[in-house]
Enzyme design. Structure first.
Site, PDB file in Angstrom:
ATOM      1  N   ARG A  39      45.442  15.304 -31.474  1.00  0.00           N
ATOM      2  CA  ARG A  39      46.286  14.488 -30.594  1.00  0.00           C
ATOM      3  C   ARG A  39      46.387  13.061 -31.140  1.00  0.00           C
ATOM      4  O   ARG A  39      45.548  12.209 -30.861  1.00  0.00           O
ATOM      5  CB  ARG A  39      45.721  14.505 -29.180  1.00  0.00           C
ATOM      6  CG  ARG A  39      45.763  15.902 -28.553  1.00  0.00           C
ATOM      7  CD  ARG A  39      45.128  15.947 -27.186  1.00  0.00           C
ATOM      8  NE  ARG A  39      43.678  15.835 -27.249  1.00  0.00           N
ATOM      9  CZ  ARG A  39      42.865  16.016 -26.205  1.00  0.00           C
ATOM     10  NH1 ARG A  39      43.374  16.321 -25.019  1.00  0.00           N
ATOM     11  NH2 ARG A  39      41.557  15.897 -26.337  1.00  0.00           N
ATOM     12  N   TYR A 157      30.908  32.228 -27.771  1.00  0.00           N
ATOM     13  CA  TYR A 157      30.650  30.795 -27.855  1.00  0.00           C
ATOM     14  C   TYR A 157      29.208  30.550 -28.282  1.00  0.00           C
ATOM     15  O   TYR A 157      28.943  29.736 -29.180  1.00  0.00           O
ATOM     16  CB  TYR A 157      30.929  30.105 -26.524  1.00  0.00           C
ATOM     17  CG  TYR A 157      30.549  28.637 -26.546  1.00  0.00           C
ATOM     18  CD1 TYR A 157      31.281  27.732 -27.300  1.00  0.00           C
ATOM     19  CD2 TYR A 157      29.437  28.171 -25.843  1.00  0.00           C
ATOM     20  CE1 TYR A 157      30.925  26.388 -27.362  1.00  0.00           C
ATOM     21  CE2 TYR A 157      29.081  26.834 -25.892  1.00  0.00           C
ATOM     22  CZ  TYR A 157      29.823  25.946 -26.643  1.00  0.00           C
ATOM     23  OH  TYR A 157      29.459  24.622 -26.716  1.00  0.00           O
TER      24      TYR A 157
END
Length: 257
Positions: A39, A157
């Protein structure tokens, strides 16, 4: 204590959470920062804030660590003034979903494996040779309590974070005989965008993760990372496991409400 004045620090996942907190604490110590994340707008905002508050020099990389060729290009094309990276903080990482293994999403698995393991490996592979050549450097990998203790529905995970732990140990062994240091910082519950990402933007579900608990903050973790990187050059802090007082293990949490 090592001075970080003018040292070059590359932080992945710098646009939020622990990455942003690291940027602030290292900026306060006078470091020069390479900030990497997907971003760009967030990086630009962070860079402006750091410049205004600390006068920090920054170099921004809009980068998806899952893309090996993009990582290679980003590191190999750094300007000379930014190419000698002193500290690499492999912070980019995420969790997707909380499903039983046999009901899990292949897309979620691939995103976690590609980001948490392969992305970390790519950055390490392209940055560490320069550290070895220059006879200085420090790699900090952000792991998790999930790399030490598997919990229900955490399967993939937890597997990726166990891999981070093993990779950190292996890298330290492979760098024996060089001054390059390796540290794995493995937090428990930290209130960041982590749960929002895990639950694909379901903020109500994410808030329940921390309900009745005082979790760690990103600043708490950044403080530990800063400590590890500023020890005397002959000291290597291999691994730090930190949790909030309200957490005793991956699954044991004291909730007040």
């Amino acid at each position: 204590m090592i001075s970080l004045q003018n040292q070059i620090i590359l932080i992945t996942g710098a646009s939020s959470g622990i990455g942003t907190a690291c940027a602030k604490v290292f900026a306060g110590a006078g470091a020069r920062l390479i900030l990497a994340a997907r971003r760009l707008e967030r990086l630009q905002e962070l860079a402006a804030n750091l410049r205004g508050e600390f006068g920090t020099e920054t170099y921004l990389l809009q980068l998806d660590v899952r893309d090996r060729l993009a990582v290679e290009s980003a590191i190999s094309s750094l300007p000379n003034a930014w190419s000698e990276i002193d500290i690499l903080i492999n912070n980019a990482g995420l969790s997707r979903g909380l499903d039983k293994l046999h009901e899990g999403s292949f897309t979620d698995w691939e995103e976690m494996i590609d980001t948490n393991i392969k992305g970390l490996l790519y950055l390490t592979r392209y940055v560490v040779p320069g550290m070895v050549k220059r006879d200085r450097g420090h790699v900090v990998n952000i792991g998790s309590i999930a790399g030490h203790q598997t919990y229900p529905n955490g399967n993939v995970y937890c597997g990726t974070k166990a891999a981070v732990r093993a990779i950190s140990e292996g890298l330290k062994q492979d760098l024996l005989g060089t001054p390059v240091r390796v540290t794995s910082v493995d937090p428990g519950m930290v209130e960041t965008e982590f749960s929002d990402v895990r639950f694909h933007g379901d903020s109500d579900r994410a808030k329940k993760v921390y309900q009745g608990v005082q979790p760690l903050t990103p600043e708490d973790v950044a403080d530990v990372i800063f400590f590890c990187t500023t020890r005397s050059p002959h000291v290597n802090i291999n691994e730090v496991v930190l949790m909030p007082v309200d957490q005793a293990s991956a699954t044991l949490v004291n909730r007040r409400t």
